[in-house]
Design a protein around this motif. Structure first.
Motif, short mmCIF file in Angstrom:
data_model
loop_
_atom_site.label_atom_id
_atom_site.label_comp_id
_atom_site.label_asym_id
_atom_site.label_seq_id
_atom_site.Cartn_x
_atom_site.Cartn_y
_atom_site.Cartn_z
N LEU A 11 0.84 -1.20 0.00
CA LEU A 11 0.00 0.00 0.00
C LEU A 11 0.88 1.26 0.00
O LEU A 11 0.63 2.22 -0.74
CB LEU A 11 -0.94 -0.01 1.22
N HIS A 12 1.95 1.22 0.81
CA HIS A 12 2.90 2.33 0.86
C HIS A 12 3.52 2.57 -0.52
O HIS A 12 3.57 3.70 -1.01
CB HIS A 12 3.99 2.01 1.90
N ASN A 13 3.95 1.49 -1.15
CA ASN A 13 4.56 1.61 -2.48
C ASN A 13 3.57 2.16 -3.51
O ASN A 13 3.92 2.99 -4.34
CB ASN A 13 5.08 0.25 -2.97
N GLU A 14 2.35 1.64 -3.43
CA GLU A 14 1.33 2.01 -4.41
C GLU A 14 1.00 3.51 -4.28
O GLU A 14 0.95 4.23 -5.28
CB GLU A 14 0.08 1.16 -4.18
N ILE A 15 0.83 3.97 -3.05
CA ILE A 15 0.53 5.39 -2.83
C ILE A 15 1.74 6.24 -3.25
O ILE A 15 1.59 7.29 -3.86
CB ILE A 15 0.13 5.66 -1.35
N GLY A 16 2.93 5.76 -2.93
CA GLY A 16 4.14 6.46 -3.35
C GLY A 16 4.19 6.64 -4.86
O GLY A 16 4.53 7.71 -5.37
N LYS A 17 3.81 5.58 -5.59
CA LYS A 17 3.80 5.64 -7.05
C LYS A 17 2.80 6.68 -7.53
O LYS A 17 3.09 7.46 -8.44
CB LYS A 17 3.44 4.26 -7.62
N ILE A 18 1.61 6.68 -6.92
CA ILE A 18 0.57 7.65 -7.31
C ILE A 18 1.07 9.07 -7.05
O ILE A 18 0.88 9.98 -7.87
CB ILE A 18 -0.75 7.38 -6.55
N LEU A 19 1.74 9.27 -5.91
CA LEU A 19 2.25 10.60 -5.56
C LEU A 19 3.42 11.01 -6.46
O LEU A 19 3.68 12.20 -6.65
CB LEU A 19 2.68 10.65 -4.09
N GLY A 20 4.14 10.03 -6.95
CA GLY A 20 5.29 10.34 -7.82
C GLY A 20 6.60 10.45 -7.07
O GLY A 20 7.51 11.16 -7.52
N VAL A 21 6.74 9.72 -5.95
CA VAL A 21 7.95 9.85 -5.14
C VAL A 21 9.21 9.35 -5.85
O VAL A 21 10.32 9.64 -5.43
CB VAL A 21 7.83 9.12 -3.78
N ASP A 22 9.02 8.60 -6.93
CA ASP A 22 10.18 8.08 -7.67
C ASP A 22 10.53 8.96 -8.87
O ASP A 22 11.38 8.61 -9.68
CB ASP A 22 9.91 6.64 -8.13
N ARG A 23 9.90 10.13 -8.99
CA ARG A 23 10.08 10.93 -10.21
C ARG A 23 11.40 11.69 -10.26
O ARG A 23 11.90 12.03 -11.30
CB ARG A 23 8.91 11.93 -10.38
N ASN A 24 11.94 12.02 -9.08
CA ASN A 24 13.25 12.68 -9.04
C ASN A 24 13.25 13.98 -9.88
O ASN A 24 14.18 14.24 -10.63
CB ASN A 24 14.32 11.70 -9.55
N PHE A 25 12.21 14.78 -9.71
CA PHE A 25 12.08 16.02 -10.46
C PHE A 25 13.21 17.00 -10.12
O PHE A 25 13.43 17.31 -8.93
CB PHE A 25 10.74 16.72 -10.13
N GLU A 26 13.87 17.48 -11.12
CA GLU A 26 14.92 18.49 -10.91
C GLU A 26 14.27 19.72 -10.28
O GLU A 26 13.24 20.21 -10.76
CB GLU A 26 15.58 18.83 -12.23
N THR A 27 14.85 20.22 -9.19
CA THR A 27 14.24 21.27 -8.38
C THR A 27 15.22 22.39 -8.09
O THR A 27 16.39 22.13 -7.81
CB THR A 27 13.75 20.65 -7.04
N ILE A 28 14.74 23.63 -8.18
CA ILE A 28 15.58 24.77 -7.80
C ILE A 28 14.89 25.56 -6.69
O ILE A 28 13.67 25.48 -6.52
CB ILE A 28 15.86 25.71 -9.00
N LEU A 29 15.69 26.29 -5.92
CA LEU A 29 15.16 27.11 -4.83
C LEU A 29 15.63 28.55 -5.04
O LEU A 29 16.82 28.79 -5.28
CB LEU A 29 15.64 26.55 -3.49
N ILE A 30 14.67 29.47 -4.99
CA ILE A 30 15.02 30.88 -5.20
C ILE A 30 14.83 31.63 -3.89
O ILE A 30 13.73 31.61 -3.31
CB ILE A 30 14.13 31.54 -6.28
#
Lengths: 217, 217
Positions: A71-90
């Motif tokens: 269930l944890h994995n499935e919800i994580g997949k829906i949330l996109g925790v494996d997407r590794n989106f490149e992120t910047i902070l301003i």
């Protein structure tokens, strides 16, 4: 994504919390949990939990409960925790630095790679592993790295202008800590406004009610 | 407080935002505003605004609109911005320091007077005007100052224990930044949990949907 696309906004709001609680249970070595037990921990009703979790496929089994790990994995997949989106902070002021150091971006689908500030005195200073760059470098950085997520810890006055620029550079999602409701008139752009001041005011309101009741008695 | 005691939770959640927008208008020298104009700025429907603001007395006048200054003051009074609640902050790490320096407590009914950390190396270090005290001093400080509000910027593991102690010392309201849902089993105690991690996950979910749709096209 078709399935998760139809999940209601109120269920989505609760997903990160489910993910967090299930992560805790996993850490504690819990393999299965009934909706009743989960409801006690999360202070939701068991039927609310069953309803929520049914939205993305009936993971529970009668008399068996939910399998915590899947269930944890499935919800994580829906949330996109494996997407590794490149992120910047301003904005590398007190709040920006604290967010960069305090938040584990990696476990939440984001990968913080650039920090920018308009103050040239901060250029080159390190926040964790990252050296602060001048905001003049944003454009070049975006062309090279195509960040998807931007964290805005900048004064209200500059927020809309910087956001407009970042949208034109391909940023799709804003985590906005400025005291300004970022306009979400852009199509296909996601904004999560975090108003810490509003949150404190909500608390003050509650405290005011409690204290006033005590004073009345 | 009888009137505001009956305001629904969803209206209360919007009050700080109304207060913020009206404060902006006041600064800009706007004296009156119609519900239609306010609705355009706040991205709410005009009827929603009329309904919300009617909850605490019909401040608007047909064909005249709302008087910005008096509506701002009235909402401020309901929120308790003039209460000046004595406030302490526990946990002077990156986040705790940033909250102490970044948030204007005074304009939100709170007065930050004590900052505590368990790390003896931090004792005596200044955060703005306030010298950090060791957590061993909390009890003495509470007896002398009777703080009403506590800001918790401490690790998850210690949160419930510290909260229990603070409740026994008279604290009534918790602004909780730890990655832990503070149990609100205490009667007459107010908790505002701020889960920055959950907020980021909500953003990641949205970005994931947007990006996936782009990838599908």
């Amino acid at each position: 994504m078709s399935k998760s696309g139809s999940i209601s906004a109120s269920v989505i709001k609760r997903l990160p919390r489910y993910y967090r609680f299930l992560g805790e249970l996993k850490k504690q070595g819990v393999e299965r949990i009934s909706s009743r037990e989960l409801s006690e921990r999360m202070k939701l009703t068991a039927s609310q939990i069953r309803q929520d979790l049914n939205c993305f496929g009936g993971f529970g089994q009668q008399g068996y409960g939910y399998h915590v790990d899947s269930l944890h994995n499935e919800i994580g997949k829906i949330l996109g925790v494996d997407r590794n989106f490149e992120t910047i902070l301003i904005g590398a002021g007190n709040l920006g630095k604290a967010i960069a150091l305090h938040i584990n971006f990696e476990t939440r689908g984001c990968h913080l790679t650039g920090i920018f500030d308009v103050n040239p005195k901060l250029t080159g200073q390190r926040v964790g592993d990252i050296a602060i760059m001048h905001t003049d470098e944003i454009e070049k950085f975006c062309h090279e790295h195509s960040p998807v997520v931007a964290v805005l810890c900048i004064p209200k006055a500059n927020t809309q202008e910087i956001a407009d620029k970042l949208v034109s550079l391909g940023v799709k999602a804003f985590w906005n800590f400025s005291h300004y409701d970022l306009s979400i008139d852009y199509e296909g752009i996601i904004v999560e406004n975090v108003h810490l001041g509003d949150s404190l005011l909500t608390l003050t309101y509650g405290a005011n009610i409690v204290i006033s009741e005590n004073e009345d008695n």
